[in-house]
Design an enzyme around this catalytic site. Structure first.
Site, PDB file in Angstrom:
ATOM      1  CG  ASP A 397     -25.378  -1.730 -22.274  1.00  0.00           C
ATOM      2  OD1 ASP A 397     -24.431  -1.763 -21.636  1.00  0.00           O
ATOM      3  OD2 ASP A 397     -26.075  -2.660 -22.854  1.00  0.00           O
ATOM      4  CG  PHE A 665     -25.010 -13.818 -13.243  1.00  0.00           C
ATOM      5  CD1 PHE A 665     -23.595 -13.688 -12.923  1.00  0.00           C
ATOM      6  CD2 PHE A 665     -25.645 -12.748 -13.510  1.00  0.00           C
ATOM      7  CE1 PHE A 665     -22.858 -12.455 -13.494  1.00  0.00           C
ATOM      8  CE2 PHE A 665     -25.156 -11.436 -13.768  1.00  0.00           C
ATOM      9  CZ  PHE A 665     -23.811 -11.478 -13.748  1.00  0.00           C
ATOM     10  NE  ARG A 898     -15.065  -5.795 -14.539  1.00  0.00           N
ATOM     11  CZ  ARG A 898     -15.203  -7.082 -15.042  1.00  0.00           C
ATOM     12  NH1 ARG A 898     -16.571  -7.465 -15.327  1.00  0.00           N
ATOM     13  NH2 ARG A 898     -14.078  -7.813 -15.266  1.00  0.00           N
TER      14      ARG A 898
END
Length: 1292
Positions: A397, A665, A898
């Protein structure tokens, strides 16, 4: 059908749970309780009871086929026709192994039992209808449907639906550090008015699951449904903070709670080395079968050589002679018993001990300790340490893994005007340095830390976790941009005069959106982690005094009832003061800077008073940075409750907005919103923030200037967020609210419905501006990635950031190099799905067609691959997978932007399964859990996003830079140590067993042994058991410093260089040779003498021990005191035990006994000569092979070990020359194939072809690649380097 029956028996629907209050059934029998079928709150993690321990533990141990095999061999020895030893003695080895394992399991289970007993006995408060108040009970007495009250700083005993909080706004703060490691406080809200005696609503919720961030259900009363979610659930194991009391109904208890469902034991993974070892065990089984078959056939042939039956043959019980074929079958079984040790019974136990030792040394490494976080390396999977030395792909990540996840507010754009905040960016550097310096001074006696760090936490807290979440100066210290600050002040001045204008209103709305469009929890300085204790026993009278106070918080939510609440409060206080004993009254002890004991009313008064200094606790560092940025411009977030949010403007005026709804969110929408009512205009306003990909397509007017600024921010590596505003009419809002409430009350497809209602509201937005936040790289990230690449490890970064932001960070951390040829797959601008798929397919086929042009020997170019999320989803489809995998094999670096959590795991799974490579995934957040679990080795970073990644990982570190030493040093050591130990174990057993096999050729294959069986048992259990374990734990081929400077040494583990099939068979062949020498040298020496069978076996046994021990001495790369003690100690133990046994064994094995055989042998000089000669002849081929290989074809590891043994000055010089020669070889792509193969540097970004050479260089005819650097060229690199010192161009 059967699961459906179980669900129906346990109460109602399979897909949901129905809970009602237990109070009306308090006096009834348990079988009449409505919630009786749900699990109680008592937990039981131990596996055994006093009566079930023996059968269950034996069943578990017999799951190992090796244990079944050895028990079967021992049972076979009880058959008289085939036994080779005394049956009782044959049981000793397996009984020892089973007993030791059982003792270990029993001790571990007893500790779990003690922990369960203490936890189940913890006191808590449960409402009693008979006593009209909360009474003290134990955790194990709680049942689903009970009303439980939790006081401040108490641990929540079960999963409780919050129905009351002492806070007037119905808010309860909960700390989940004990559960997921997150230090920020989380708000929980009251969903329904609460009166225990009159509560008659039905709770419908989902069935128990382990998702800590998801919960859905509704309260149903009079056919009215009130939906609730995770924001109303108190989780077991968490701690109530900053709230005097909270009450609710238990919905999940015991093993059904989310914390228990997440309480998994360390996962068992089978390493690649262990899988290969099982295949070698099968080879040993085949070898055993062949040897037994030879023995059986040999025995039949031997019997047929007799013309008549010898007198020493014993007939069966009927007096008949055994046929030769039947005798051959018996001898086959006897040989299995005799040669059973060829299957190493102690190998599995030795491997477990070795791995425990390896884990201990890894966790004790001071270089893997993080002083700032007070955290050391954690090993959660204890059986895959050797896999760390075989990693070929690393999936990482970005945010929080490669970066600090400590955000710096760098830039913003408002109405198309950009404000750079240059001073704030520069200040972040020295602020971070000051923060690090202050951390290093905390432990000194004469210096106090500049920032308060709660390092001495209470027993109910997580040690070492700071009291503030995301509160480092990097987030707090924001230096305003002078132009923007002047604009804000000018707007304020005009606002006073009543002339704001459109641009001025936009500036105010932008900072208001920064301040309120978030989930930040506001707390005062004195409210940080307050501890509230109750003085006196928890009796019913005290509980009755709390009940009016409980109702007070609910009345405060309804304006029409506030006056009634005040009356009830005054009446309750008077009754309390008149009727109760002062000693029994309820007091809350809250440590603050001014006082240590305050009353309950004072606590409430202090909570209502305006805070002098506020503190923010955010769920992400982005939110913390934005709120502090708004505060720097005078827009200070003062208070946040479920019903309102207060902001202080630069002028000092406080605006209190009524909160109508919060659209939280989620990764699908990539945005969050808050719906508020303006305190003056009464307008309903929607503020939205999110990624540009989720905002720009929903704008009412396209903002080109802001989009250009966003692209600029992304190119600079900043994280971008857009902020919008929308005024909603009353009619539209209430029409939408009906749909929203229906979605919130749904059980099936709730997430989808909630997401759809949020998307319906978030349309026709007006853009206010955007922000750019810098997330700095962690320390030594570029160096770590560079080292991993030189080690032959492919690094792939999977992130959710924008493509431009991710690419910028990739260049900064040296994932991509300026000289790389980068292919970018981006289909975001292609709106048609069919067209997007066709474009993606064409890009893939075109790239694959071009790759051969850049992969030639003369022009080797490094290739990088950048993919956006939408394109990645197409490439993961079945028809494009093969091409995508083929493309990845040609790429030096892969960057996916993304990406969703599911896409991350799919990429890892695809490459691992298609390429058959060893993969490692590293991340720090909950969105990385799927990726971590999909990889062969999962590494979690305990960063700013909690501990969910750590909980799902196999290893846990605190910094990405620690991955370098974890793999290149500890991974290399663990793999080589374990591989060498396993090979040695097989060699040792085969070499010893073959002594018995060769003897069969001289005893008619009768299964007779010339070594006493006790010695055979002692040989594996005592004499030769410790050296290989020590070898597997402590052997070190190359030091850590050299391994870190020469990462290419790691490549041997990737290609399984330490444990090949050829290595195994070479060791077996060497074992056969050494066993031949150890048998025939003593045999020929004593041939024709009158010694007995055990006297012949003693020198064979002794010579075999010396050979096996000295064989290991040849293989050991580094000698320490521990090595000498264990090696010499094994020999000493052998002689002591043998002498003692031979002195005491007068009639151990009649008629032939080993009595005094060792003493007689040691008095004969021939014995010593035989042992020395046998050992030398047996080890001479191996020693000669090692010497020749080290002289003629030395391996890289041998050269590195030679360099490691040099003095420091010479070692550094040699290492520099090594690197220069390596760079030289990389500079000439047309070097010999052997050199290029050994030192292929296509992975090194600094050694790739320059795409844009200058014209002068391109036209120079003298720059032609050479085929092989001459010795003079090598010599010219360093005049002091002599050609005969061992390192030359041919060798390197």
């Amino acid at each position: 059908f059967f699961p459906w029956l179980v669900c129906r028996w346990r109460g109602g629907d399979c897909w949901c749970r129905t809970v009602v209050s237990n109070l009306p059934y308090e006096d009834q029998r348990p079988r009449n309780q409505p919630n009786r079928r749900y699990a109680g709150n008592a937990v039981k993690t131990n596996k055994y009871t006093l009566w079930s321990f023996l059968p269950i533990n034996l069943c578990e141990q017999f799951r190992r086929l090796a244990n079944i095999y050895f028990v079967g061999i021992a049972a076979l020895n009880f058959i008289p026709e085939v036994n080779a030893f005394q049956p009782q003695v044959a049981l000793i080895p397996i009984c020892v192994i089973l007993t030791l394992t059982a003792i270990k399991d029993a001790w571990e289970d007893f500790r779990r039992y003690q922990s369960d007993r203490e936890l189940n006995g913890t006191p808590c408060l449960v409402y009693s209808r008979s006593q009209h108040g909360f009474v003290e009970r134990r955790w194990k007495d709680i049942q689903v449907g009970d009303f439980v009250q939790v006081l401040a700083n108490d641990i929540i005993p079960a999963d409780i639906l919050l129905l009351h909080a002492s806070d007037p706004n119905g808010v309860c703060h909960m700390e989940t550090a004990n559960l997921d490691g997150e230090t920020n406080l989380k708000q929980r809200r009251v969903k329904s008015p609460f009166d225990p005696l009159s509560f008659n609503a039905t709770v419908i919720c989902e069935k128990p699951n382990n998702n800590l961030n998801h919960f859905k259900g509704f309260l149903e009363k009079d056919q009215i449904k009130i939906g609730f979610g995770i924001e109303s659930l108190l989780l077991r194991g968490c701690t109530v903070r900053n709230t005097a009391a909270a009450s609710g109904i238990v919905v999940y208890a015991g093993h059904d709670t989310k914390s228990m469902l997440n309480n998994n034991r360390p996962r068992y993974k089978r390493s690649r080395v262990e899988s290969k070892m099982n295949k070698e065990v099968l080879c040993c089984v085949f070898l055993l079968f062949c040897m037994c078959l030879i023995g059986a056939v040999g025995h039949v042939i031997w019997l047929k050589t007799f013309s008549s039956v010898p007198i020493y043959f014993i007939p069966d019980s009927d007096g008949n002679e055994t046929p030769s074929v039947v005798a051959g079958v018996y001898r086959f079984l006897t040989m299995i018993i005799l040669l059973q040790v060829i299957i190493p019974i102690s190998l599995y136990l030795s491997i477990e001990l070795v791995k425990m030792g390896q884990v201990f040394f890894i966790t004790q490494d001071i270089d893997l300790y993080d002083k700032e976080k007070d955290m050391r390396m954690q090993c959660r999977a204890l059986n895959i340490t050797e896999d760390l030395g075989q990693i070929q792909y690393v999936f990482s990540d970005k945010t929080g893994t490669l970066t600090e996840n400590k955000m710096v507010f760098r830039r913003c754009t408002i109405m198309g005007t950009e404000y750079p905040h240059t001073e704030n960016g520069e200040s972040g550097k020295w602020v971070g340095q000051l923060w690090s310096h202050q951390d290093t001074t905390v432990g000194r006696d004469n210096i106090l830390p500049a920032l308060p760090m709660d390092r001495h936490r209470h027993r109910d807290s997580t040690a070492g976790i700071p009291s503030l979440a995301f509160s480092s100066p990097l987030e707090r210290e924001v230096i305003p941009d002078q132009n923007l600050l002047w604009s804000v002040k000018e707007v304020e001045r005009r606002g006073v005069a009543g002339h704001w204008g459109l641009q001025g209103a936009t500036h105010l709305e932008f900072f208001l959106a920064l301040a309120i469009c978030n989930t930040v929890v506001v707390s005062t300085e004195t409210a940080q982690r307050q501890r509230v204790r109750v003085r006196g026993p928890h009796n019913s009278s005290r509980s009755r005094g709390l009940l009016p106070e409980c109702m007070e918080g609910l009345f405060a939510q309804f304006p029409c009832l506030r006056q009634l609440s005040s009356c009830l409060k005054s009446v309750s206080c008077r009754r309390h003061s008149l009727s109760e004993d002062p000693v029994q009254s309820t007091l809350y002890d809250i440590p603050t800077s001014s006082s240590s004991v305050v009353s309950e009313d004072e606590v409430q008064a202090s909570s209502l008073a305006g805070p002098k200094e506020v503190h923010y606790e955010a769920q992400s560092p982005d939110e913390a940075a934005l709120v502090h940025a708004a505060k720097a411009y005078g827009f200070t977030l003062l208070e946040r409750t479920p019903s309102h949010v207060s902001v202080r403007l630069p002028s000092g005026t406080t605006l209190t907005y009524e909160v109508l709804d919060v659209l939280t969110f989620d990764s699908v929408r990539s945005r969050m919103s808050i719906i508020v009512r303006h305190p003056h205009t009464k307008e309903i306003i929607l503020y939205t923030k999110g990624a540009d990909s989720g905002i720009m397509e929903r704008l009412r007017v396209i903002a080109n200037k802001t989009q250009k600024h966003l692209d600029m921010y992304a190119n600079d590596g900043l994280r971008t967020l857009c902020f919008t505003r929308k005024v909603v009419s009353e009619k539209n809002y209430y029409d939408w609210l009906v749909l929203r409430q229906g979605a919130m009350a749904a059980i099936d497809r709730k997430d989808e419905l909630v997401r759809k209602t949020a998307a319906d509201m978030e349309t026709n937005l007006t853009l206010l501006g955007a922000t750019g936040i810098e997330d700095r790289l962690q320390e030594n990230v570029p160096e770590t990635i560079q080292a991993l690449r030189e080690a032959g490890i492919q690094v792939c970064v999977l992130t959710g950031d924008k493509l431009e932001t991710a690419v910028n960070i990739a260049y900064s951390c040296k994932l991509l190099d300026q000289q790389d040829l980068v292919f970018t797959f981006n289909t975001e601008n292609t709106f048609s799905p069919a067209l997007r798929r066709e474009v993606c397919k064409n890009m893939l086929s075109g790239t694959l067609a071009q790759l051969p042009l850049y992969d030639t020997q003369e022009a080797k170019v490094s290739v990088g691959l950048v993919i956006d999320g939408r394109t990645l989803g197409l490439l993961l489809d079945s028809d494009l997978q093969e091409g995508f995998v083929q493309l990845c094999t040609h790429c030096r670096a892969i960057l996916c932007c993304r990406t969703t959590p599911l896409q991350k795991s799919r990429v890892v799974t695809l490459l691992r399964s298609k390429l058959g490579v060893m993969t490692l995934a590293i991340g720090d957040g909950a969105n990385d859990v799927n990726m971590i679990q999909a990889a062969d080795v999962g590494v979690g970073i305990s960063g700013q996003e909690g501990m969910q990644a750590v909980m799902a990982s196999d290893f846990a570190i605190s910094r990405f830079k620690h991955l370098k030493k974890l793999l290149l040093v500890h991974g290399h050591w663990c793999y080589n140590r374990l591989a060498n130990m396993i090979i040695y174990f097989f060699y040792k057993n085969v070499a010893y067993v073959n002594l018995l096999f060769w003897y069969q050729f001289f005893c008619g294959f009768s299964g007779t042994a010339m070594i006493d069986y006790w010695f055979m048992i002692f040989f594996n259990l005592f004499f030769t058991s410790a050296p290989p374990i020590m070898f597997g734990i402590m052997d070190r081929e190359v030091s850590a410093a050299v391994l870190l400077q020469l990462p290419e040494l790691y490549r041997r583990g990737q290609h399984e260089g330490g444990y090949r099939r050829s290595t195994f068979w070479i060791a077996i062949a060497d074992a056969f040779y050494q066993s031949l020498v150890c048998f025939f040298v003593p045999y020929w020496t004593y041939k024709g003498s009158d010694i007995d069978i055990f006297t012949l076996g003693t020198p064979m046994n002794t010579a075999s021990l010396f050979t096996i021990i000295f064989h290991l001495a040849i293989e050991i790369k580094s000698w320490t005191v521990v090595h000498w003690v264990i090696m010499v100690g094994s020999v000493v133990v052998y002689f002591v035990v043998t002498l003692a046994f031979c002195a005491m064994c007068v009639s151990c094995n009649p008629p032939s006994d080993p009595y005094w055989t060792m003493q007689e042998q040691m008095s004969d000089p021939m014995f010593y000569l035989v042992c020395i000669l046998t050992t030398v002849v047996a080890l001479l081929p191996r020693y000669t092979l090692h010497a020749l290989r080290g002289t003629l074809v030395p391996s890289d590891h041998l050269r590195a070990r030679q360099i490691d043994n040099m003095p420091p000055h010479h070692r550094d010089l040699w290492l520099q020359e090594w690197k220069k020669l390596k760079d030289l070889c990389a500079s000439y792509p047309s070097l010999s194939s052997s050199t290029a193969q050994r030192y292929s540097t296509a992975q090194s970004p600094s050694l790739t072809l320059v795409q844009d050479p200058s014209p002068a260089l391109a036209q120079s005819p003298s720059l032609t690649p050479v085929q092989d650097p001459s010795p003079s060229l090598v010599q010219s690199l360093n005049p002091k380097l002599a050609p005969n010192q061992g390192l030359n161009s041919a060798a390197l």
